[in-house]
Design an enzyme around this catalytic site. Structure first.
Site, PDB file in Angstrom:
ATOM      1  N   GLU A 240       0.846  -1.212   0.000  1.00  0.00           N
ATOM      2  CA  GLU A 240       0.000   0.000   0.000  1.00  0.00           C
ATOM      3  C   GLU A 240       0.874   1.251   0.000  1.00  0.00           C
ATOM      4  O   GLU A 240       0.550   2.255  -0.631  1.00  0.00           O
ATOM      5  CB  GLU A 240      -0.887   0.030   1.252  1.00  0.00           C
ATOM      6  CG  GLU A 240      -1.929  -1.069   1.350  1.00  0.00           C
ATOM      7  CD  GLU A 240      -2.555  -1.154   2.742  1.00  0.00           C
ATOM      8  OE1 GLU A 240      -3.698  -1.626   2.828  1.00  0.00           O
ATOM      9  OE2 GLU A 240      -1.916  -0.769   3.741  1.00  0.00           O
TER      10      GLU A 240
ATOM     11  N   THR B  93      -6.036   0.229   2.503  1.00  0.00           N
ATOM     12  CA  THR B  93      -7.115  -0.442   1.787  1.00  0.00           C
ATOM     13  C   THR B  93      -8.226  -0.830   2.766  1.00  0.00           C
ATOM     14  O   THR B  93      -8.006  -0.872   3.980  1.00  0.00           O
ATOM     15  CB  THR B  93      -6.594  -1.702   1.078  1.00  0.00           C
ATOM     16  OG1 THR B  93      -5.972  -2.541   2.063  1.00  0.00           O
ATOM     17  CG2 THR B  93      -5.593  -1.334   0.001  1.00  0.00           C
TER      18      THR B  93
ATOM     19  N   LYS C 275     -14.638  -1.008   6.060  1.00  0.00           N
ATOM     20  CA  LYS C 275     -14.149  -1.991   7.041  1.00  0.00           C
ATOM     21  C   LYS C 275     -12.654  -2.224   6.828  1.00  0.00           C
ATOM     22  O   LYS C 275     -12.232  -2.617   5.747  1.00  0.00           O
ATOM     23  CB  LYS C 275     -14.913  -3.302   6.862  1.00  0.00           C
ATOM     24  CG  LYS C 275     -14.444  -4.444   7.735  1.00  0.00           C
ATOM     25  CD  LYS C 275     -15.333  -5.674   7.529  1.00  0.00           C
ATOM     26  CE  LYS C 275     -14.845  -6.852   8.352  1.00  0.00           C
ATOM     27  NZ  LYS C 275     -13.622  -7.463   7.808  1.00  0.00           N
TER      28      LYS C 275
ATOM     29  N   MET D  63      -8.528  -2.479   9.272  1.00  0.00           N
ATOM     30  CA  MET D  63      -7.907  -3.111  10.431  1.00  0.00           C
ATOM     31  C   MET D  63      -6.994  -2.201  11.264  1.00  0.00           C
ATOM     32  O   MET D  63      -6.269  -2.698  12.127  1.00  0.00           O
ATOM     33  CB  MET D  63      -7.116  -4.365   9.970  1.00  0.00           C
ATOM     34  CG  MET D  63      -7.998  -5.396   9.294  1.00  0.00           C
ATOM     35  SD  MET D  63      -7.121  -6.824   8.613  1.00  0.00           S
ATOM     36  CE  MET D  63      -6.494  -7.596  10.093  1.00  0.00           C
TER      37      MET D  63
ATOM     38  N   ASP E  72     -12.332  -4.690  -1.819  1.00  0.00           N
ATOM     39  CA  ASP E  72     -13.256  -5.829  -1.815  1.00  0.00           C
ATOM     40  C   ASP E  72     -14.613  -5.401  -1.278  1.00  0.00           C
ATOM     41  O   ASP E  72     -14.709  -4.475  -0.476  1.00  0.00           O
ATOM     42  CB  ASP E  72     -12.695  -6.969  -0.947  1.00  0.00           C
ATOM     43  CG  ASP E  72     -12.306  -6.487   0.436  1.00  0.00           C
ATOM     44  OD1 ASP E  72     -11.173  -5.991   0.595  1.00  0.00           O
ATOM     45  OD2 ASP E  72     -13.147  -6.542   1.334  1.00  0.00           O
TER      46      ASP E  72
HETATM   47  N1  ADE Z   1      -8.642  -4.450   4.145  1.00  0.00           N
HETATM   48  C1  ADE Z   1      -9.066  -4.563   2.887  1.00  0.00           C
HETATM   49  N2  ADE Z   1     -10.263  -5.206   2.836  1.00  0.00           N
HETATM   50  C2  ADE Z   1     -10.599  -5.486   4.126  1.00  0.00           C
HETATM   51  C3  ADE Z   1     -11.687  -6.137   4.736  1.00  0.00           C
HETATM   52  N3  ADE Z   1     -12.705  -6.622   4.028  1.00  0.00           N
HETATM   53  N4  ADE Z   1     -11.684  -6.253   6.082  1.00  0.00           N
HETATM   54  C4  ADE Z   1     -10.664  -5.763   6.817  1.00  0.00           C
HETATM   55  N5  ADE Z   1      -9.601  -5.142   6.283  1.00  0.00           N
HETATM   56  C5  ADE Z   1      -9.566  -5.009   4.946  1.00  0.00           C
END
Ligand code: ADE
Length: 252
Positions: free
Chosen positions: A16, A100, A184, A186, A210
């Site tokens: 990233e 991301t 969403k 982390m 995603d």
């Molecule tokens: N980073 C990228 N896509 C993610 C997801 N679906 N959940 C957590 N972190 C992410």
């Protein structure tokens, strides 16, 4: 002479961060002594009238992969804030958590969309059913107000929800729905927590790799879209920094 604005950028994965670090022409910087055994990677740059400190969580020496997730993000943020305090003698005007994220079809997201956090950061996997601790677990920390930049940058706005898993458990899904979150990932709430302890505003730039409610597995979508998202993060962050240089620079 007035100082340039200072922005601290916190990123988790090397894939990233690499395009942004290269475009900024960022030079490596040495972390404070107390952090010398942490994998955190620091760099500094001067771009569009903004002083920038870019920190990444670094590589886990045991498993050889990037240290993604909230623990490493909190540590990296603390290391970088200590670097700005001791090395530059000041606190950043703004911290940006850049990376991301997953989005949802149901919220109108598409792969490659870039979100700015608004109006808060929450956590979806810290369930602590004890008096007072539930609120601590939810986080619910304010996001810096970057709304004025969203249209010009082609960004969407949304609440960012943080957890330490890539997948979404049924409990997570229920809590995310209740929180109204649209993004969403982390790390963001951990960065926002450290920012709040130091009284520094925290914003977020998050590119969608995603769609959580797609029939295609999250990991498969993530891997297919990581490079495109990293490119979008680089372009959007550079454009945002240029706008912040004008905005914050005028106030400094
Ligand atoms: N980073 C990228 N896509 C993610 C997801 N679906 N959940 C957590 N972190 C992410």
């Amino acid at each position: 002479m007035s100082e340039q604005p200072l922005v601290l950028i916190v990123m988790a994965m090397e894939a990233e961060a690499a395009p942004l670090r290269a475009s900024l022409g960022a030079a490596p910087a040495v972390p404070p002594d107390w952090a010398s055994s942490l994998p955190v990677r620091l760099a500094v740059a001067d771009h569009a009238g903004v002083d920038i400190v870019l920190v990444t969580n670094g590589t886990d020496p045991r498993t050889g992969v990037d240290c993604i997730g909230s623990t490493a993000a909190a540590l990296a943020t603390q290391v970088a804030l200590d670097h700005t305090r001791t090395g530059l003698g000041r606190r950043p005007d703004l911290v940006l958590t850049v990376g991301t994220a997953g989005g949802w079809n149901r919220a109108g997201a598409s792969i490659g969309d870039v979100y700015l956090a608004w109006d808060r950061f929450v956590c979806h996997d810290r369930r602590i059913d004890l008096p007072g601790f539930n609120a601590f677990g939810r986080a619910d920390l304010p996001a810096a107000d970057l709304r004025a930049h969203a249209d010009a940058l082609g960004c969407r706005l949304g609440v960012v929800t943080t957890g330490d898993s890539l997948d979404e458990s049924p409990e997570d899904a229920a809590r995310i729905l209740a929180s109204g979150a649209e993004v969403k990932e982390m790390e963001a709430a951990a960065v926002a927590w450290i920012g709040s302890l130091h009284d520094v505003p925290v914003g977020a730039v998050k590119a969608i790799t995603d769609l959580v409610d797609s029939p295609v597995a999250t990991a498969e979508q993530f891997s297919a879209n990581l490079a495109t998202a990293a490119d979008a993060l680089q372009r959007t962050t550079l454009a945002l920094l240029a706008r912040l240089g004008e905005e914050i620079g005028a106030d400094v």
